[in-house]
Design a protein around this motif. Structure first.
Motif, PDB file in Angstrom:
ATOM      1  N   HIS A   1      31.679  43.038  95.238  1.00  0.00           N
ATOM      2  CA  HIS A   1      32.012  42.729  96.694  1.00  0.00           C
ATOM      3  C   HIS A   1      31.329  41.439  97.241  1.00  0.00           C
ATOM      4  O   HIS A   1      32.176  40.657  97.648  1.00  0.00           O
ATOM      5  CB  HIS A   1      31.777  43.984  97.707  1.00  0.00           C
ATOM      6  N   LEU A   2      30.496  41.031  96.487  1.00  0.00           N
ATOM      7  CA  LEU A   2      29.675  39.906  96.941  1.00  0.00           C
ATOM      8  C   LEU A   2      30.588  38.529  96.517  1.00  0.00           C
ATOM      9  O   LEU A   2      30.680  37.558  96.821  1.00  0.00           O
ATOM     10  CB  LEU A   2      28.275  39.655  96.624  1.00  0.00           C
ATOM     11  N   ASN A   3      30.939  38.906  94.965  1.00  0.00           N
ATOM     12  CA  ASN A   3      31.900  37.982  94.300  1.00  0.00           C
ATOM     13  C   ASN A   3      33.126  37.801  95.025  1.00  0.00           C
ATOM     14  O   ASN A   3      33.465  36.617  95.340  1.00  0.00           O
ATOM     15  CB  ASN A   3      32.112  38.188  93.076  1.00  0.00           C
ATOM     16  N   VAL A   4      33.799  39.017  95.564  1.00  0.00           N
ATOM     17  CA  VAL A   4      35.002  38.735  96.259  1.00  0.00           C
ATOM     18  C   VAL A   4      34.688  37.909  97.605  1.00  0.00           C
ATOM     19  O   VAL A   4      35.426  37.054  98.199  1.00  0.00           O
ATOM     20  CB  VAL A   4      35.601  40.097  96.852  1.00  0.00           C
ATOM     21  N   SER A   5      33.605  38.332  98.312  1.00  0.00           N
ATOM     22  CA  SER A   5      33.382  37.586  99.426  1.00  0.00           C
ATOM     23  C   SER A   5      33.226  36.132  99.302  1.00  0.00           C
ATOM     24  O   SER A   5      33.842  35.410 100.032  1.00  0.00           O
ATOM     25  CB  SER A   5      32.122  38.266 100.129  1.00  0.00           C
TER      26      SER A   5
ATOM     27  N   ALA B   1      29.237  45.137 100.432  1.00  0.00           N
ATOM     28  CA  ALA B   1      28.076  44.867  99.589  1.00  0.00           C
ATOM     29  C   ALA B   1      26.862  45.589  99.906  1.00  0.00           C
ATOM     30  O   ALA B   1      26.049  46.103  99.359  1.00  0.00           O
ATOM     31  CB  ALA B   1      27.995  43.599  99.157  1.00  0.00           C
ATOM     32  N   SER B   2      26.450  45.206 101.333  1.00  0.00           N
ATOM     33  CA  SER B   2      25.401  45.654 101.870  1.00  0.00           C
ATOM     34  C   SER B   2      25.276  46.957 101.816  1.00  0.00           C
ATOM     35  O   SER B   2      24.141  47.789 101.669  1.00  0.00           O
ATOM     36  CB  SER B   2      25.275  44.957 103.149  1.00  0.00           C
ATOM     37  N   HIS B   3      26.411  47.881 102.354  1.00  0.00           N
ATOM     38  CA  HIS B   3      26.316  49.275 102.364  1.00  0.00           C
ATOM     39  C   HIS B   3      26.304  50.002 101.054  1.00  0.00           C
ATOM     40  O   HIS B   3      25.227  50.876 100.737  1.00  0.00           O
ATOM     41  CB  HIS B   3      27.705  49.797 102.796  1.00  0.00           C
ATOM     42  N   TYR B   4      26.776  49.200  99.731  1.00  0.00           N
ATOM     43  CA  TYR B   4      26.542  49.710  98.498  1.00  0.00           C
ATOM     44  C   TYR B   4      24.938  49.518  98.030  1.00  0.00           C
ATOM     45  O   TYR B   4      24.394  50.247  97.303  1.00  0.00           O
ATOM     46  CB  TYR B   4      27.478  49.073  97.348  1.00  0.00           C
ATOM     47  N   MET B   5      24.269  48.485  98.413  1.00  0.00           N
ATOM     48  CA  MET B   5      23.066  48.046  98.113  1.00  0.00           C
ATOM     49  C   MET B   5      22.061  49.151  98.957  1.00  0.00           C
ATOM     50  O   MET B   5      20.999  49.608  98.367  1.00  0.00           O
ATOM     51  CB  MET B   5      22.603  46.787  98.653  1.00  0.00           C
ATOM     52  N   LEU B   6      22.353  49.426  99.895  1.00  0.00           N
ATOM     53  CA  LEU B   6      21.688  50.691 100.781  1.00  0.00           C
ATOM     54  C   LEU B   6      21.814  51.749  99.977  1.00  0.00           C
ATOM     55  O   LEU B   6      20.966  52.710  99.876  1.00  0.00           O
ATOM     56  CB  LEU B   6      21.979  50.801 102.165  1.00  0.00           C
ATOM     57  N   MET B   7      23.098  52.164  99.488  1.00  0.00           N
ATOM     58  CA  MET B   7      23.096  53.298  98.851  1.00  0.00           C
ATOM     59  C   MET B   7      22.348  53.458  97.444  1.00  0.00           C
ATOM     60  O   MET B   7      21.747  54.542  97.345  1.00  0.00           O
ATOM     61  CB  MET B   7      24.498  53.678  98.299  1.00  0.00           C
TER      62      MET B   7
END
Length: 165
Positions: A56-60, A79-85
């Motif tokens: 997601h960071l790359n797509v962003s 991406a932030s949500h997945y990092m928190l997960m």
């Protein structure tokens, strides 16, 4: 002396193959199967979440280059949500092991950074070969489709996503 020389050459060849294979990440399904086969190995769950974050960071980043700020922000939020997960899974694992990691998000961020570099290389190669970052790359397209909804992605592991704020 010859057997030793052959062993060194064979070992060098293995390292070269391993370095080349590093660019090819294992499929999500393979990692999910490893997760199930290893009694719900939390490291595998965290790895998958980190992969989605990196993607997601790359797509962003691609969307920002294309002057599409609003969609880029949405992918950055995912991406932030997945990092928190991933961080939550890491903390759960630490708790099971009786460990306390004071900077768990730093660990997650470094892992996501490494994975982001792998994805970025793939995107750059796609751009050179196809003229597009993602289009016509079936693996990236399917990974994006899988990572688009954290709740559904987590359910495939038999886990719950974090609530969104």
């Amino acid at each position: 002396m010859r057997p030793l020389k052959f062993s060194v050459i064979a070992l060098s060849a293995c390292f070269c193959l391993a370095a080349q294979a590093q660019d090819a990440l294992p499929s999500f399904e393979l990692v999910r199967q490893q997760y199930r086969d290893n009694n719900q190995d939390l490291l595998k769950a965290s790895y998958l979440y980190r992969r989605c974050a990196a993607l997601h960071l790359n797509v962003s980043s691609v969307l920002l280059r294309k002057k599409q700020a609003r969609p880029a922000q949405e992918y950055e939020k995912l991406a932030s949500h997945y990092m928190l997960m991933s961080e939550a899974v890491d903390k759960e694992l630490d708790q099971r092991l009786g460990l306390k990691t004071p900077k768990s998000m730093t660990v997650v961020s470094l892992a996501v950074k490494h994975l982001s570099e792998i994805y970025n290389q793939r995107l750059q190669t796609n751009l050179k070969l196809r003229g597009e970052y993602i289009a016509h790359d079936l693996v990236l397209e399917s990974e994006l489709a899988e990572c688009i909804d954290p709740e559904v992605f987590a359910k495939k592991l038999g886990r719950k996503s974090l609530p969104t704020h």
